[in-house]
Each structure stands twice: as C-alpha cells, then as structure tokens.
Design an enzyme around this catalytic site. Structure first.
Site, PDB file in Angstrom:
ATOM      1  N   LYS A  28       0.846  -1.202   0.000  1.00  0.00           N
ATOM      2  CA  LYS A  28       0.000   0.000   0.000  1.00  0.00           C
ATOM      3  C   LYS A  28       0.876   1.245   0.000  1.00  0.00           C
ATOM      4  CE  LYS A  28      -4.042   1.903   2.483  1.00  0.00           C
ATOM      5  NZ  LYS A  28      -4.933   1.732   3.657  1.00  0.00           N
ATOM      6  N   SER A 103      -9.769   1.392   2.449  1.00  0.00           N
ATOM      7  CA  SER A 103      -8.941   2.203   1.591  1.00  0.00           C
ATOM      8  C   SER A 103      -7.817   1.436   0.901  1.00  0.00           C
ATOM      9  CB  SER A 103      -8.343   3.352   2.420  1.00  0.00           C
ATOM     10  OG  SER A 103      -7.465   2.849   3.408  1.00  0.00           O
ATOM     11  N   SER A 127      -9.828  -0.854   6.711  1.00  0.00           N
ATOM     12  CA  SER A 127      -9.276  -0.736   5.360  1.00  0.00           C
ATOM     13  C   SER A 127      -8.514  -1.939   4.808  1.00  0.00           C
ATOM     14  CB  SER A 127      -8.384   0.496   5.266  1.00  0.00           C
ATOM     15  OG  SER A 127      -9.207   1.623   5.164  1.00  0.00           O
TER      16      SER A 127
HETATM   17  N1  GLN Z   1     -13.355   3.892   5.995  1.00  0.00           N
HETATM   18  C1  GLN Z   1     -12.681   4.227   7.214  1.00  0.00           C
HETATM   19  C2  GLN Z   1     -12.227   5.676   7.154  1.00  0.00           C
HETATM   20  O1  GLN Z   1     -12.422   6.268   6.147  1.00  0.00           O
HETATM   21  C3  GLN Z   1     -11.516   3.322   7.437  1.00  0.00           C
HETATM   22  C4  GLN Z   1     -10.314   3.716   6.712  1.00  0.00           C
HETATM   23  C5  GLN Z   1      -9.085   2.945   7.070  1.00  0.00           C
HETATM   24  O2  GLN Z   1      -9.146   1.909   7.739  1.00  0.00           O
HETATM   25  N2  GLN Z   1      -7.949   3.486   6.690  1.00  0.00           N
HETATM   26  O3  GLN Z   1     -11.701   6.207   8.075  1.00  0.00           O
END
Ligand code: GLN
Length: 437
Positions: A28, A103, A127
C-alpha cells in the site's frame, strides 16, 4: 484494461532466499519504501521519495519477497472505496463496474486479479478487511502492537495496524508471521519496556512464540462462535443470507454458535470518526509544503503559503476531516466531542471483554452491503461512514479480526469477519480456515 491497482509499478527485489522467496507482494502506498515514491494516494506527496524503509518492508526483503509496486488507496486512507485517490479509482477485478473497497483497494484488487501473490494494507477502521471482502480475498487486521507501524504514514495512529491480504487464510497468516514482532523503533510493540499495556508478564512479544500459518488447520470442533446480533439488523439481506450459510457450515464442522449482544457498537461509528478525524488533524499538520508535501509557492506570508499548499495538495475528503478534527479538538468543544468519543471507546472495549467470556471468537458480516457501483458513493460521505459499522468497533478495541470469503451474491463477493480477543490471531486464523474449507 488496467484495474489501476498500482500508483507506482516498480520492482524492489528482496534477499535471494527466505520464506517468501519467489513471492510477489503489492505494498500500500502509505508504507514507506526507500528510494521509491510513496504518495498516500495524495497529490500532496506526488513527488515524495522516502529515505528509509518501513520495518515491514525491511522484513519483506529479508524474507525474500519481491515487491512489485505501490498499491492505490483512498487519500491518506480516508475512505472505503479507493475513489478518494488522487490517482483515479481502482476497479474491482470480480466486476469492473464496482469499487474494490478501500482504503487498501489497490492491494486487494492486485491480489484478487493475480497481479501480486500477497499484499500489505493498513487498517484504521476496516481498510484491510473491507477491500478483502469486496474483492473476495482474505484480509487480516492484527491486534494493536503486533506489527510495527514504523514507516507507515500515520492517519489515526491509535487505531491503525498494517495487515496482510492474500488469496488464502494460510498465505495471509504466513505473511503475518513475517511482518509481526517487536521493533525497537515502535514502542507499542515493545513488551519488554511496557508497550501496549505490557500484557505479557514475561516481557516476550506475543509473536515470538506464535506460528500463525500453522494455525490454519481448519479445526473448529468445540469452538464457540459468538454471533453479534446487533450488527446483523442493518445489513443487506443478500449479505445476511451468505453469512448464515457460512455459520451453518461451521456448525456442521463441530463449532457451536451463540448469540451475543454488544450494546455499545451502536455508538462505534460516531466515536470512531471523532477520534480518527481528531488524530488526522494533528498527524496531517506536517504536510505544509515545507516539512513535507508539494510547495504552494513562496508569495505572501507563512500562513498564505501554508494554506495554499494544503488547498492545492489535499482532496475534498481530507479537507473535510482535517476541519472537523480540528473543530472537535478545539477549546470549548473538546469535552463535548473528543472526550465523549473516548468514553464510548472504553465502553466498546468492555463490551468485547464481556463477549469473550461467552465465546472464543465473534462473527459478523465484514461489510453490511455489497460492493457499490463505481461513482455511487462519492457525494454521500455519511453513507460511506455507515458502511464501516462492523469493522470500526474492532479498531476502537484494538482487537484482531480477519475477513474471509463467504461466497457471492448477485456475482459480488461477500466477506465474513471473525474477531478474536487481544493477540488471539491464531484463533481467528483457525476459524477462518474452516470457513474457507
Ligand atoms: N473507511 C474508514 C475511514 O475512512 C476506514 C479507513 C481505514 O481503515 N484506513 O476512516
């Protein structure tokens, strides 16, 4: 047609031998790679090249893995569909009209499409598990303190962990074996000096005596699985149907299921977003065009230049969160929002403790919905936040959880989430491997 799973495609070779020799890994793009651009999905870091490797990247190289590129992601991890990336959305390889989740959407899509054998994502509120569920692969969020965060660009540091994504539970667990363990550069992994509540009396890190891959033996005979009823009510019927079928299957293999209720989870999304945005407003202050980030030019005074860099460098969702987080932490509002959210976080932790008196692992659908169509979620942030209902409680409580494929509905993947007690990674790997079988 390209899925747009990678922001930067570049090969980083590891050692000649090791447990991951001959294996390709997507990383990532918020995980630092020495000499290879690390953008966090943001225009702000379009030309940022880290001078050092994250600890997990060092460990991948030592294990003989070949990194094939930096995977696409929602900007700074803020989103659940990979559509907030400044480098364009990633397509879901199972059905290209749909989002891959986020994400860590690039990481999961790369693995699902065979563009990499394995991937690393980061999970602040789901995410790793969300894109794993939406792409039909396995994703594991470790207990806070199991894996070093050194070199992970922070979004909300009290919530997040780096986690593995793979096509099988055993492969995900084997990758966890490689990346977990204490790191002198991340004190939350230092059990010998009292890191992460100093759970361990001996001072040994929990990964020291663990073999996560070996736990993928499919043996759930006698395991008690707690079904979190509160998290089924709002879910899509088609998702619940697959979830129930997977539970039937576990029972057929000798597991016992019991219903458990976690009353606090009703407040988890609100608490999570207040805490995540508050931490983000502080963590992202370094992107000012001077310390980090593209410069906004040097006309005017410092405030003008700082504001210009952030106006140009950040996308809409990041701006919204920095503003709301700054507000929640401001004098006069701190007790009303941030402190309340911390109280709710403590309640969620207590609820989980109670639930683990009754069950070895807990089960929920990973996502309450099927993967949305591309372009459908961007203009409704609240809808997007609510999609995280089943994943964020786990981060608030710093627990481990895994998403494992539980079939498809209307041609789209459904994921089942198994949550374990603190450092109970072996238990969730074992149960997930039974779901897979
Ligand atoms: N969807 C969640 C957020 O936008 C989780 C994102 C993540 O785990 N980085 O914060």
């Amino acid at each position: 047609m390209s899925l747009n799973a990678f922001i930067t495609e570049e090969t980083i070779a590891g050692d000649a031998d090791g447990p991951l020799a001959g294996t390709t890994v997507a990383v990532k793009d918020n995980i630092s790679t020495e000499g290879v651009r690390t953008t966090c999905g943001s225009a702000m870091l379009e030309s940022y090249v880290p001078p050092y490797d994250a600890t997990v990247v060092e460990r991948l190289k030592d294990a003989g893995a070949t990194i094939v590129g930096k995977a696409n992601m929602d900007e700074f991890g803020m989103g659940g569909t990979t559509e907030t990336s400044a480098y364009g959305p990633t397509k879901n390889p199972v059905d290209e009209g749909h989002v891959p989740g986020g994400s860590s959407g690039g990481s999961a899509a790369a693995v699902a499409a065979g563009e990499a054998d394995l991937a690393l994502g980061s999970d602040t509120g789901g995410s790793v598990r969300n894109p794993a569920a939406f792409c039909g692969v396995v994703g594991l969020k470790p207990t806070y303190g199991l894996v070093s965060r050194y070199g992970l660009v922070a979004y909300a540091n009290s919530l997040e962990q780096i986690g593995p994504i793979a096509r099988s539970v055993e492969d995900a667990a084997a990758l966890l074996d490689v990346i977990s363990g204490p790191d002198p550069r991340d004190s939350t992994t230092r059990f010998d000096v009292g890191g992460e509540d100093a759970e361990s009396e001996t001072g040994a890190h929990p990964a020291t005596d663990s073999n996560y891959a070996a736990a993928a033996d499919g043996d759930v005979d006698g395991t008690t699985v707690g079904v979190v009823t509160d998290l089924l009510d709002g879910a899509d019927e088609r998702v619940v149907e697959r979830f129930e079928a997977a539970l039937d299957d576990l029972r057929a293999q000798g597991a016992e299921t019991v219903e458990v209720s976690l009353e606090s989870v009703e407040h988890a999304v609100q608490a999570y977003y207040v805490i995540a945005m508050s931490e983000a407003s502080s963590n992202l202050a370094r992107f000012d065009g001077v310390r980090y980030g593209e410069s906004g030019g040097f006309e005017g005074n410092w405030n003008d230049a700082f504001a210009r860099a952030r106006e140009e460098g950040f996308g809409e969702e990041v701006k919204r969160r920095v503003l709301l987080g700054t507000f929640a932490l401001s004098a006069g509002y701190h007790d009303k929002y941030y402190k309340k959210a911390q109280d709710a976080r403590a309640w969620v932790k207590r609820d989980f403790d109670d639930a683990f008196e009754e069950a070895d692992v807990l089960a929920t659908p990973t996502m309450p919905v099927l993967p949305p169509a591309l372009g459908d979620s961007l203009d409704d942030p609240l809808q997007l936040y609510l999609m995280d209902a089943n994943t964020v409680p786990v981060n608030l409580a710093n627990l481990p959880a895994i998403s494992v494929p539980a079939g498809e509905a209307d041609g789209l993947p459904v994921g089942l989430q198994l949550i374990g007690p603190k450092f109970g990674e072996e238990a969730i790997v074992r149960a997930a491997s039974a779901v897979e079988a």
